[in-house]
Enzyme design. Structure first.
Site, PDB file in Angstrom:
ATOM      1  N   GLY A  24      -4.855  -8.486  -3.756  1.00  0.00           N
ATOM      2  CA  GLY A  24      -5.810  -9.570  -3.300  1.00  0.00           C
ATOM      3  C   GLY A  24      -5.219 -11.070  -3.458  1.00  0.00           C
ATOM      4  O   GLY A  24      -5.015 -11.753  -2.672  1.00  0.00           O
ATOM      5  N   THR A  25      -4.873 -11.215  -4.995  1.00  0.00           N
ATOM      6  CA  THR A  25      -3.724 -12.137  -4.981  1.00  0.00           C
ATOM      7  C   THR A  25      -4.362 -13.566  -4.740  1.00  0.00           C
ATOM      8  O   THR A  25      -4.795 -14.121  -4.069  1.00  0.00           O
ATOM      9  CB  THR A  25      -2.560 -11.729  -4.264  1.00  0.00           C
TER      10      THR A  25
END
Length: 226
Positions: A24-25
């Site tokens: 997701g980051t």
């Protein structure tokens, strides 16, 4: 006729396993006075499940070029591995290291040619003695953008205001590290798909340096009161 690096870029993406695990980051990179710095969180998710809390989303492509990865873990790992292969071929064929622009262009072309099959957002950054530090953003779809500051991933939506208000060009290394550390930490507090630790890579004329920030360590993650 001699075969060029570009001639070999016929990748069968259908043969690459599509992974469910996603990053997701929050990924970031900036150009500072003496080079570039890349930073990212370390959470990897599979739906609502946190599959890994200490993923390294910063990948070395050459001695002086790295990339940040967001999207499908399987897709981005494969793209990064192929980039490393093509860039090593470039060095053998031409007898010198590829520029940051060359690496970013190869990454962009690979993502664009397979945009309907890949879930991959990249930031490619590195240091070149001729041009200094360069940062390129390659969002989903494969477009290429040269920027002094690049942010990406699901957590980036929460820190555009912070970055607009606090970023300035030609920061010192200490200022740039503090800026990126705070930016990623803020995203980790608001984005459910970002979390874990903060990893950084600093690239300049002296080479490469890695930094690591985690809770309850000598280099803690900033905590913001609400």
């Amino acid at each position: 006729m001699a075969t060029t690096v570009k001639d070999t870029m016929n990748v069968d993406i259908n043969a690459i396993k599509k992974g469910e695990i996603r990053m997701g980051t929050t990924i970031t990179a900036l150009r500072y006075k003496d080079g570039v710095i890349l930073a990212a969180d370390s959470r990897t998710t599979m739906g609502a499940y946190i599959a890994n809390r200490v993923t390294d989303k910063l990948t070395q492509l050459t001695d002086n070029i790295w990339c940040c990865r967001s999207g499908s873990a399987a897709d981005t790992q494969t793209v990064a591995d192929l980039l490393k292969y093509y860039l090593s071929m470039y060095r053998i064929q031409f007898g010198h290291d590829p520029s940051v622009h060359t690496a970013a262009t190869l990454a962009s072309e690979m993502c664009y040619q397979n945009k309907n099959m890949l879930s991959a957002g990249l930031i490619v950054a590195g240091y070149d003695e001729k041009t200094g530090g360069d940062v390129y953003s390659i969002p989903l779809g494969g477009s290429l953008h040269k920027q002094p500051l690049a942010i990406g991933g699901s957590g980036s939506a929460f820190i555009y205001g912070f970055c607009d208000a606090n970023f300035r060009e030609n920061m010192t290394q200490e200022e740039a590290v503090e800026f990126l550390k705070n930016a990623v930490a803020l995203a980790m507090e608001r984005d459910g798909s970002s979390g874990g630790t903060i990893r950084m890579v600093i690239l300049n004329k002296d080479g490469m340096e890695r930094k690591f920030f985690a809770i309850d360590t000598a280099n803690p993650i900033p905590v913001f009161t609400h």
